[in-house]
Structure formats: C-alpha cells, structure tokens
Enzyme design. Structure first.
Site, mmCIF file in Angstrom:
data_model
loop_
_atom_site.group_PDB
_atom_site.id
_atom_site.type_symbol
_atom_site.label_atom_id
_atom_site.label_comp_id
_atom_site.label_asym_id
_atom_site.label_seq_id
_atom_site.Cartn_x
_atom_site.Cartn_y
_atom_site.Cartn_z
ATOM 1 C CB SER A 186 46.398 36.622 23.198
ATOM 2 O OG SER A 186 46.254 36.320 21.972
ATOM 3 C CG HIS A 214 46.381 34.212 26.423
ATOM 4 N ND1 HIS A 214 47.571 34.722 26.344
ATOM 5 C CD2 HIS A 214 46.493 33.832 25.004
ATOM 6 C CE1 HIS A 214 48.402 34.543 25.446
ATOM 7 N NE2 HIS A 214 47.596 33.935 24.370
ATOM 8 C CE LYS A 244 49.339 30.837 24.744
ATOM 9 N NZ LYS A 244 48.330 30.596 23.829
HETATM 10 C C1 LIG Z 1 48.092 29.890 22.587
HETATM 11 C C2 LIG Z 1 46.958 29.396 22.251
HETATM 12 C C3 LIG Z 1 46.583 28.204 21.852
HETATM 13 C C4 LIG Z 1 47.713 27.309 21.334
HETATM 14 O O1 LIG Z 1 48.004 26.714 22.898
HETATM 15 P P1 LIG Z 1 49.324 25.682 22.528
HETATM 16 O O2 LIG Z 1 49.446 24.897 23.755
HETATM 17 O O3 LIG Z 1 50.425 26.582 22.494
HETATM 18 O O4 LIG Z 1 49.424 24.871 21.489
HETATM 19 C C5 LIG Z 1 45.118 27.685 21.727
HETATM 20 N N1 LIG Z 1 44.108 28.719 21.907
HETATM 21 C C6 LIG Z 1 44.215 29.818 22.434
HETATM 22 C C7 LIG Z 1 42.995 30.795 22.563
HETATM 23 C C8 LIG Z 1 45.568 30.476 22.573
HETATM 24 O O5 LIG Z 1 45.775 31.495 22.919
#
Ligand SMILES: *Cc1c(COP(=O)(O)O)cnc(C)c1O
Length: 397
Positions: A186, A214, A244
């Site tokens: 990300s 992502h 997301k």
């Molecule tokens: C954002 C993210 C998470 C966490 O996800 P949430 O649902 O916000 O707890 C886990 N792994 C990766 C690779 C992320 O980018």
C-alpha cells in the site's frame, strides 16, 4: 492514586514525540468518508481513504445495513462459537467463497484480527515463516504471535525468497514453512510477484498466505490479486478485509474447506471476540453482490487513478512505480514532505504524508488514493492545488 511510574512514562514519551514532530493529531470528520470530506467546517478533496469504490456511503449498503439491524439488532450478542453466529454471517461466508473462487471462507471482525488468528492457528515454534520485508504491521504481529521463526526476505526479491526458502528447508529445523506476502503493497502500490512466489512455494513445499487487503475490489475484475494472476486454486490462505474496497468492516480467510474448518476451532479472535454486527455483515453481502454483477465501479476507479497519475506526472512530480490506483507523490526529505502535505491541507486536499520509519529515509511521500467516487472536477481541483503548492515549495518548476 494512579501509578507515578506510569505517569512519568506517558508524560516523558508524549513530550518526546511532540518535540520531534511525530505526535499524530487526529482530526475527526464531520461528514462520511466520501470523496469530499468536512473537517473543522472546511471541505477538502479526500485522497486518503481506502474506500476505493465509494461503497462506505453507498445507499444500497446503507439500506441493507438498516434492514438487517431492524431484523436482528445492533449486536450479535456472543462470539461465533457460542451463539453469535447469525444466518447473515453464514450467508456472508458463502458469498465470500463464491467471490474468491474457493471452497469456503471464515469471517473475522477485522483484517487485523484475521491475521492475529489465522497465522497462529497453523504455525508454531517448530515452524518458519518467510515474510516480505514490507509486509503490513498486522502480518508482522500475527507472525510474532505464532512464535514461529520469522525470516524476512528483501521486498519482492525472488532470488532472496528462493535463498531463504532453500536455507529453511535444507536446515531440517522446521516442520512447516510458510511464505507470506501482501497482494498489493500500500505504500508504493506495487503488486506481489505471485506467479514466481507460487513457483518457489511449489518447489520447496511452502504454505502460501496472501493478504490481499488492497487488491480485493481493485484487481482481477474485483476478485483480487490472486484471481488477477489466475492462481485461485494455488494459494492456501487468501486473506482480505471488508473495510477497504468493500467499504464496511471485517476480515476473512478464503480457502479449502478443511482449512476453514480448522480455523473455526483454532483461530482465537473467532473463538473469543464477539462476531461482527448483523448490519455490517448484511452491508458486506450487498457490496459483494454489486462487485460480482458489475465491473463498473472498478473501471471508474482505474480511470480516475490513471487520470490522477497522468495529471501529477504531467506537472513534473515523481509518482514512483505504482501498478494500481494508489498514487504516491514522492517528495524525498521528511520535513519538506510534511510541509508539502500541510500546505495541501490548507489549500483543500486531505492527503497524508508518509515518512520514515514507515518508508525508507529520503523517500517521504504524500500518498493519494483516488476512488471511483471522485468526479473529474474534484480531481482537477486537487491537481490545481498540487501545481500551486508544488511551485511554491520548488518541488516542480
Ligand atoms: C489494512 C490492512 C489490514 C487491516 O485490515 P482491517 O480490516 O482494517 O483491520 C490487514 N492487512 C493489510 C495488508 C492491510 O493493508
């Protein structure tokens, strides 16, 4: 009486962070997390949310959430294994398996929780985990919790992965060896080299774990990075978040039925933390239905991402090597990066600066997340502000 040791610890450390300019002040939004947000009474073009497809404020998801809340209440009332499994959770898991082209899926309360539970459910002190050095914090913490030996390899460096895989296997020290990677990284927007990773995994009999937080909703017609490469039946753990592109909250693992059966009896956040709310689960189902019936939102996301990248590039900014709509604008030096981000904010853009230690020294950047919900007018407004501030700080000429 509170502990004096604690008071001193907190005070000293907070002052220290503030004096270094590292204390993060959180500005609450007075609006939903849409393409334009309101903070302190001002409207800003929002280039910082992970709400890639605008689903967080989508009317269809809101209606589904309200209907499920009316029918089943605001809370699930228990952990999944006692009586916190509602039919809406089971329906969501079936839908996720369909979405990911796997036999089954298990839902957690967040992506973070998912990594806390899934890794330690299969890996232990007799095992080793090969982990990309840029993996997300929740992967790192999940690996630590498992107490397996963690062996980092250089970011997306397949020679280095092969080297550590060979060492781990030939040492004879470990029962199981896993390779673990983000699907999309990300900070730079680059995609993991999954075909090569899978080849190496097959050669050395590695368990494969891809956290596609992502990539889901963004790549592979929405189904994610694994589908993008046509590897759906080759990855053991397909992790995703529902917070997301899906726009709600929650996390999941999709994979073989036996893996999911095992996680349902061993993953501790599933066993010991109350399940996601019925309203959230219903909203996620609606989001997945939208993603599985149309690619319109993804197309708009990619169009907007490309438009914004081309705009910044034309102005003379360094936008790195992103392969996804994530658009870093690399400024370099840390203080200048923070000044740049603050000036953008004052002029009407919300885009966070990301500096060391999150990214290497001298590669400070402002990270932009254009979404499908942005209009061309919003992106043009943002580009005009970028141009003005970039000239003012002599980042572009
Ligand atoms: C954002 C993210 C998470 C966490 O996800 P949430 O649902 O916000 O707890 C886990 N792994 C990766 C690779 C992320 O980018």
């Amino acid at each position: 009486m509170s502990s004096q040791t604690l008071s001193k610890f907190l005070h000293d450390n907070l002052e220290d962070l503030k004096s270094q300019g590292l204390y993060n002040v959180i500005d609450p939004l007075e609006s939903g997390n849409g393409p334009v947000i309101r903070i302190g009474g001002r409207e800003l073009v929002n280039l910082s949310s992970n709400n890639y497809l605008g689903l967080a404020t989508d009317e269809r998801l809101i209606s589904a959430c309200v209907a499920a809340t009316t029918a089943a209440g605001v809370g699930a009332g228990a952990v999944r294994t006692i009586n916190g499994t509602l039919s809406v959770h089971v329906e969501l898991e079936k839908k996720l398996a369909e979405f990911k082209h796997t036999e089954a899926a298990i839902v957690f309360q967040s992506g973070f929780n998912c990594n806390m539970g899934a890794i330690s459910a299969v890996m232990d002190t007799n095992d080793a985990i090969l982990s990309d050095e840029l993996n997300h914090a929740s992967i790192i913490d999940g690996c630590r919790l498992s107490r397996a030996k963690i062996i980092r390899y250089k970011h997306s460096d397949m020679d280095d992965l092969r080297r550590v895989a060979h060492e781990a296997k030939s040492s004879g020290l470990y029962n199981k060896v896993m390779v673990i990677t983000d699907g999309v990284f990300s900070m730079d927007g680059d995609i993991a080299k999954l075909p090569e990773i899978i080849d190496i995994a097959e050669e050395y009999d590695l368990i494969t774990y891809v956290d596609d937080a992502h990539g889901s909703g963004v790549l592979g017609n929405g189904a994610g990075t694994v589908k993008h490469f046509g590897l759906s039946d080759k990855v053991d753990f397909q992790i995703g978040t529902l917070s997301k592109a899906i726009g709600v909250v929650g996390g999941y693992v999709a994979g073989k039925q036996e893996l999911i059966d095992w996680l349902k009896v061993r993953a501790r956040p599933f066993l010991f933390s109350t399940s996601m709310t019925p309203g959230s689960a219903a909203a996620c189902i609606t989001a997945l239905d939208i993603l599985m019936t149309s690619t319109e939102l993804q197309e708009r996301l990619w169009d907007n991402g490309n438009y914004f990248k081309q705009g910044l590039n034309r102005l003379g900014f360094d936008i790195g090597h992103s392969e996804t709509p994530i658009t870093p604008c690399i400024i370099g030096e840390e203080v200048l990066t923070q000044t740049f981000s603050r000036r953008l904010y004052e002029e009407g853009i919300y885009a966070k600066s990301i500096v060391f230690p999150t990214v290497p020294k001298g590669t400070g950047r402002v990270r932009n997340m254009p979404t499908s919900a942005h209009t061309r007018e919003m992106l043009d407004r943002a580009l005009a502000i970028y141009e003005k501030v970039g000239r003012e700080l002599s980042i572009i000429s």
